[in-house]
Design a protein around this motif. Structure first.
Motif, PDB file in Angstrom:
ATOM      1  N   LYS A  93      -4.052  -9.086   9.346  1.00 43.26           N
ATOM      2  CA  LYS A  93      -4.542  -9.746  10.543  1.00 43.26           C
ATOM      3  C   LYS A  93      -3.942 -11.134  10.580  1.00 43.26           C
ATOM      4  O   LYS A  93      -3.316 -11.586   9.632  1.00 43.26           O
ATOM      5  CB  LYS A  93      -6.065  -9.813  10.529  1.00 43.26           C
ATOM      6  CG  LYS A  93      -6.732  -8.428  10.561  1.00 43.26           C
ATOM      7  CD  LYS A  93      -8.216  -8.531  10.598  1.00 43.26           C
ATOM      8  CE  LYS A  93      -8.725  -8.892  11.962  1.00 43.26           C
ATOM      9  NZ  LYS A  93     -10.171  -8.870  12.083  1.00 43.26           N
ATOM     10  N   ALA A  94      -4.119 -11.795  11.720  1.00 43.10           N
ATOM     11  CA  ALA A  94      -3.442 -13.079  11.883  1.00 43.10           C
ATOM     12  C   ALA A  94      -3.851 -14.090  10.832  1.00 43.10           C
ATOM     13  O   ALA A  94      -3.101 -14.995  10.501  1.00 43.10           O
ATOM     14  CB  ALA A  94      -3.722 -13.630  13.285  1.00 43.10           C
ATOM     15  N   GLY A  95      -5.078 -13.932  10.266  1.00 45.53           N
ATOM     16  CA  GLY A  95      -5.546 -14.923   9.315  1.00 45.53           C
ATOM     17  C   GLY A  95      -4.944 -14.788   7.935  1.00 45.53           C
ATOM     18  O   GLY A  95      -5.058 -15.693   7.115  1.00 45.53           O
ATOM     19  N   GLY A  96      -4.324 -13.608   7.599  1.00 47.66           N
ATOM     20  CA  GLY A  96      -3.774 -13.425   6.273  1.00 47.66           C
ATOM     21  C   GLY A  96      -2.558 -14.297   6.039  1.00 47.66           C
ATOM     22  O   GLY A  96      -1.641 -14.323   6.840  1.00 47.66           O
ATOM     23  N   ARG A  97      -2.534 -15.019   4.922  1.00 46.65           N
ATOM     24  CA  ARG A  97      -1.426 -15.920   4.625  1.00 46.65           C
ATOM     25  C   ARG A  97      -0.618 -15.471   3.426  1.00 46.65           C
ATOM     26  O   ARG A  97       0.554 -15.781   3.321  1.00 46.65           O
ATOM     27  CB  ARG A  97      -1.967 -17.338   4.368  1.00 46.65           C
ATOM     28  CG  ARG A  97      -2.595 -17.978   5.592  1.00 46.65           C
ATOM     29  CD  ARG A  97      -1.599 -18.172   6.701  1.00 46.65           C
ATOM     30  NE  ARG A  97      -2.197 -18.766   7.881  1.00 46.65           N
ATOM     31  CZ  ARG A  97      -1.543 -18.941   9.019  1.00 46.65           C
ATOM     32  NH1 ARG A  97      -0.296 -18.550   9.137  1.00 46.65           N
ATOM     33  NH2 ARG A  97      -2.146 -19.483  10.054  1.00 46.65           N
ATOM     34  N   GLU A  98      -1.226 -14.758   2.491  1.00 43.54           N
ATOM     35  CA  GLU A  98      -0.552 -14.390   1.261  1.00 43.54           C
ATOM     36  C   GLU A  98       0.187 -13.070   1.426  1.00 43.54           C
ATOM     37  O   GLU A  98      -0.272 -12.152   2.101  1.00 43.54           O
ATOM     38  CB  GLU A  98      -1.576 -14.263   0.123  1.00 43.54           C
ATOM     39  CG  GLU A  98      -2.346 -15.543  -0.160  1.00 43.54           C
ATOM     40  CD  GLU A  98      -1.515 -16.568  -0.881  1.00 43.54           C
ATOM     41  OE1 GLU A  98      -0.478 -16.202  -1.445  1.00 43.54           O
ATOM     42  OE2 GLU A  98      -1.914 -17.748  -0.895  1.00 43.54           O
ATOM     43  N   ASP A  99       1.353 -12.978   0.761  1.00 45.92           N
ATOM     44  CA  ASP A  99       2.029 -11.694   0.654  1.00 45.92           C
ATOM     45  C   ASP A  99       1.214 -10.768  -0.241  1.00 45.92           C
ATOM     46  O   ASP A  99       0.488 -11.212  -1.127  1.00 45.92           O
ATOM     47  CB  ASP A  99       3.417 -11.875   0.045  1.00 45.92           C
ATOM     48  CG  ASP A  99       4.398 -12.469   1.029  1.00 45.92           C
ATOM     49  OD1 ASP A  99       3.957 -12.944   2.073  1.00 45.92           O
ATOM     50  OD2 ASP A  99       5.607 -12.464   0.738  1.00 45.92           O
ATOM     51  N   VAL A 100       1.345  -9.488   0.001  1.00 43.96           N
ATOM     52  CA  VAL A 100       0.668  -8.490  -0.820  1.00 43.96           C
ATOM     53  C   VAL A 100       1.678  -7.432  -1.233  1.00 43.96           C
ATOM     54  O   VAL A 100       2.428  -6.921  -0.393  1.00 43.96           O
ATOM     55  CB  VAL A 100      -0.500  -7.826  -0.068  1.00 43.96           C
ATOM     56  CG1 VAL A 100      -1.118  -6.713  -0.903  1.00 43.96           C
ATOM     57  CG2 VAL A 100      -1.557  -8.852   0.269  1.00 43.96           C
ATOM     58  N   VAL A 101       1.727  -7.117  -2.517  1.00 44.19           N
ATOM     59  CA  VAL A 101       2.583  -6.061  -3.055  1.00 44.19           C
ATOM     60  C   VAL A 101       1.742  -5.197  -3.968  1.00 44.19           C
ATOM     61  O   VAL A 101       0.980  -5.705  -4.802  1.00 44.19           O
ATOM     62  CB  VAL A 101       3.788  -6.651  -3.818  1.00 44.19           C
ATOM     63  CG1 VAL A 101       4.431  -5.595  -4.701  1.00 44.19           C
ATOM     64  CG2 VAL A 101       4.823  -7.195  -2.846  1.00 44.19           C
ATOM     65  N   LEU A 102       1.864  -3.890  -3.827  1.00 46.62           N
ATOM     66  CA  LEU A 102       1.174  -2.936  -4.686  1.00 46.62           C
ATOM     67  C   LEU A 102       2.143  -1.793  -4.980  1.00 46.62           C
ATOM     68  O   LEU A 102       2.622  -1.118  -4.075  1.00 46.62           O
ATOM     69  CB  LEU A 102      -0.079  -2.412  -3.998  1.00 46.62           C
ATOM     70  CG  LEU A 102      -0.991  -1.480  -4.808  1.00 46.62           C
ATOM     71  CD1 LEU A 102      -1.504  -2.206  -6.049  1.00 46.62           C
ATOM     72  CD2 LEU A 102      -2.157  -1.004  -3.964  1.00 46.62           C
ATOM     73  N   LEU A 103       2.440  -1.585  -6.260  1.00 47.22           N
ATOM     74  CA  LEU A 103       3.358  -0.541  -6.715  1.00 47.22           C
ATOM     75  C   LEU A 103       2.576   0.387  -7.636  1.00 47.22           C
ATOM     76  O   LEU A 103       2.022  -0.056  -8.655  1.00 47.22           O
ATOM     77  CB  LEU A 103       4.551  -1.150  -7.441  1.00 47.22           C
ATOM     78  CG  LEU A 103       5.599  -0.191  -8.011  1.00 47.22           C
ATOM     79  CD1 LEU A 103       6.240   0.644  -6.903  1.00 47.22           C
ATOM     80  CD2 LEU A 103       6.664  -0.949  -8.793  1.00 47.22           C
ATOM     81  N   ALA A 104       2.515   1.675  -7.269  1.00 49.48           N
ATOM     82  CA  ALA A 104       1.746   2.656  -8.032  1.00 49.48           C
ATOM     83  C   ALA A 104       2.697   3.693  -8.620  1.00 49.48           C
ATOM     84  O   ALA A 104       3.566   4.221  -7.932  1.00 49.48           O
ATOM     85  CB  ALA A 104       0.724   3.337  -7.127  1.00 49.48           C
ATOM     86  N   ALA A 105       2.520   3.979  -9.929  1.00 48.74           N
ATOM     87  CA  ALA A 105       3.329   4.965 -10.645  1.00 48.74           C
ATOM     88  C   ALA A 105       2.383   5.943 -11.327  1.00 48.74           C
ATOM     89  O   ALA A 105       1.637   5.552 -12.236  1.00 48.74           O
ATOM     90  CB  ALA A 105       4.241   4.293 -11.650  1.00 48.74           C
ATOM     91  N   ARG A 106       2.406   7.202 -10.894  1.00 50.62           N
ATOM     92  CA  ARG A 106       1.552   8.249 -11.498  1.00 50.62           C
ATOM     93  C   ARG A 106       2.398   9.106 -12.430  1.00 50.62           C
ATOM     94  O   ARG A 106       3.445   9.642 -12.039  1.00 50.62           O
ATOM     95  CB  ARG A 106       0.907   9.092 -10.420  1.00 50.62           C
ATOM     96  CG  ARG A 106      -0.010  10.192 -10.975  1.00 50.62           C
ATOM     97  CD  ARG A 106      -0.572  11.075  -9.885  1.00 50.62           C
ATOM     98  NE  ARG A 106      -1.453  12.087 -10.436  1.00 50.62           N
ATOM     99  CZ  ARG A 106      -1.036  13.266 -10.914  1.00 50.62           C
ATOM    100  NH1 ARG A 106       0.264  13.572 -10.907  1.00 50.62           N
ATOM    101  NH2 ARG A 106      -1.909  14.143 -11.392  1.00 50.62           N
ATOM    102  N   PHE A 107       1.914   9.286 -13.641  1.00 51.07           N
ATOM    103  CA  PHE A 107       2.645  10.025 -14.656  1.00 51.07           C
ATOM    104  C   PHE A 107       2.080  11.437 -14.758  1.00 51.07           C
ATOM    105  O   PHE A 107       0.857  11.637 -14.827  1.00 51.07           O
ATOM    106  CB  PHE A 107       2.554   9.312 -16.014  1.00 51.07           C
ATOM    107  CG  PHE A 107       3.340   8.027 -16.047  1.00 51.07           C
ATOM    108  CD1 PHE A 107       4.628   8.001 -16.557  1.00 51.07           C
ATOM    109  CD2 PHE A 107       2.797   6.849 -15.548  1.00 51.07           C
ATOM    110  CE1 PHE A 107       5.359   6.821 -16.573  1.00 51.07           C
ATOM    111  CE2 PHE A 107       3.510   5.667 -15.556  1.00 51.07           C
ATOM    112  CZ  PHE A 107       4.803   5.664 -16.070  1.00 51.07           C
ATOM    113  N   ALA A 108       2.982  12.424 -14.780  1.00 51.81           N
ATOM    114  CA  ALA A 108       2.584  13.834 -14.817  1.00 51.81           C
ATOM    115  C   ALA A 108       2.102  14.221 -16.213  1.00 51.81           C
ATOM    116  O   ALA A 108       2.490  13.624 -17.209  1.00 51.81           O
ATOM    117  CB  ALA A 108       3.763  14.694 -14.414  1.00 51.81           C
TER     118      ALA A 108
END
Length: 512
Positions: free
Chosen positions: A497-512
């Protein structure tokens, strides 16, 4: 014999004649003549009241910081000035042919095309849009402009000051139902939606060109007074300049976001034994958060997330250089994450001594379900599985570029089959607005509450975590978008939304 008495009644009995000696009422006296300046004083008082109202409305418009808010405020103000109940605004900014800069090269437009209504539902706005544009007043205003958005010539009276004529004029339609020349579909929509008159005003100025048009509808045949038209014209003059500034800001933000996306992986690699998903959002100012997933020799995989200090184009450029350098170091000595971060710290200290960065690099061997990772001032990873949901505590270390020599021991992790490792930046925690300890607790609770049916899909896990950690930023369904190119499955990329100022990164790795 005495005369009969009349009955007593309250008040005056009109049947009883007035005595003959009663005098007839005097004629009404004419009011005394008004002083010579009273009319002028009343007119000035009226104009002061109108200008005060206009000032309050423009102040409210000036406080808006997004296009949606500004358009809704414009509709409300126009309805108050014109005495209308409903309205619609169509914003269609066109590219400016006189501009020749890098932003114009990326996107020739000046902003998105938007339609917003006041007192109309989306369904009713759709009905209005079924009317051919050429037969509507706002359509004639928008279709009559030049390709660069300037005013179209108005005839032989066009002055020599520029290539276009004067600004488009407002169009009043005081009786739509009685207009014999009205298009049948236009008449049908007016009857169905219950409006009988309209007043259309262009959103235009000499400096910004024609950006759009606003229409206000009356339930009964009516036309605004000359005073109302004048006030709306003054208001629209300011509103056009304000909308033009917001369009430039939105265009700059979109350009920064596009550059940031281009600097990140266009797609995640496919490596046997592991499933990957990523979610990324650049803040309005353009931060330097990034992620990477790199196939390495012998079936290994390099995973990295990081954040560069600062914001704007310079931070984006530094982020691109840092990510490219880390890829090179990972190929050469990825099996030693400490060495990779040490080389990255030395490069940052020599080339950009005024900048700092946090980073986390993990060397993963999916076949052996083994991860060796090291962090430099970065948030710890989170393991999500059936039996455990816990943070992997890395050794406490300073960010890159803050010490004369960086070094910290690595940590080994052995994920169980079906477990997912989440790497993220601190922007995810900062956007909650909570203290860091409470933000970590919220993230842990979100990961613990992942439904059992979603634990087999890293993209579903990432989406659930984001929705739970940042619920207030995901209320608008229009902010959701697919991320097939990044994550291999549909999910969230535009959770802002317009109020968000911070970058966001999420990296998910699922192991079989």
């Amino acid at each position: 014999m005495s005369a009969p008495h009349l009955p007593k009644v309250a008040g005056i009995d009109s049947t009883v004649p007035a005595p003959p000696h009663t005098a007839s009422p005097l004629p009404a006296l004419a009011p005394p003549p008004r002083p010579p300046g009273a009319v002028i004083q009343d007119r000035l008082a009226g104009w002061v009241s109108h200008l005060t109202t206009l000032h309050e409305l423009t102040e409210r418009l000036a406080r808006t910081g997004s296009l949606d808010d500004a358009l809704h405020e414009l509709l409300r103000a126009g309805a108050a000035l014109l005495g209308a109940r409903r309205g619609m605004v169509v914003l269609e900014p066109t590219p400016d042919a006189s501009r020749d800069d890098c932003f114009g090269c990326l996107d020739p437009g000046r902003g998105p095309a938007l339609t917003r209504g006041l007192g109309f539902t989306h369904y009713e706005l759709g009905h209005i849009e079924t009317v051919p544009r050429s037969v509507t007043a706002y359509g004639r205003i928008l279709d009559g402009r030049l390709p660069n958005g300037r005013y179209a010539p108005s005839g032989p009276g066009v002055g020599p000051g520029g290539p276009g004529g004067g600004p488009p004029e407002a169009v009043a339609q005081p009786d739509l139902l009685g207009d014999k020349t009205l298009h049948p579909l236009h008449l049908e929509v007016a009857v169905r939606l219950g409006f009988a008159a309209s007043y259309t005003v262009p959103i235009a100025s000499h400096t910004a060109g024609t950006l759009g048009a606003a229409v206000w509808m009356y339930d009964e045949p009516a036309a605004p007074a000359e005073r109302q038209c004048h006030l709306v014209g003054l208001y629209m003059r300011y509103a056009t300049e304000h909308l033009a500034r917001l369009l430039e800001l939105e265009h700059a933000r979109a350009t920064v976001a596009t550059i940031a996306e281009e600097l990140l992986p266009s797609r995640l690699p496919w490596v046997p034994g592991v499933q990957l998903a990523a979610r990324h959002r650049t803040g309005p100012r353009g931060g330097g958060d990034w992620y990477d997933a790199l196939p390495l020799p012998e079936g290994a995989l390099g995973l990295a997330v990081g954040s560069v200090s600062g914001s704007g184009p310079s931070a984006l450029a530094a982020m691109g250089r840092l990510r490219a350098s880390l890829r090179a170091y990972a190929v050469m000595e990825g099996e030693d994450p400490v060495a990779v971060l040490s080389d990255l710290e030395l490069l940052l200290r020599l080339t950009e001594p005024a900048r700092t960065a946090t980073a986390l690099f993990a060397y993963a061997e999916p076949a052996a379900r083994k991860i060796l990772l090291a962090g430099a001032g970065h948030t710890p990873p989170l393991v999500v599985g059936e039996r455990r949901t816990e943070f992997i505590e890395t050794s406490l270390s300073a960010p890159l570029g803050m010490l004369s020599c960086w070094e910290a021991p690595s940590v080994e992790l052995s994920p169980e089959p079906g477990e997912t490792v989440l790497l993220y930046t601190d922007g995810l925690l900062r956007r909650t607005g909570d203290p860091m300890d409470r933000a970590f607790a919220r993230l842990h609770a979100a990961a613990t509450s992942v439904p059992r049916a979603a634990r087999d899909d890293p993209a579903a896990i990432a989406d659930h975590v984001l929705r739970t950690v940042l619920p207030e930023e995901l209320e608008d369904p229009e902010s959701l978008a697919g991320s097939e190119g990044l994550a291999g499955s549909e999910g969230l990329t535009g959770f802002d939304k317009a109020g968000g100022r911070e970058d966001v990164v999420l990296l998910a790795a699922r192991f079989a």
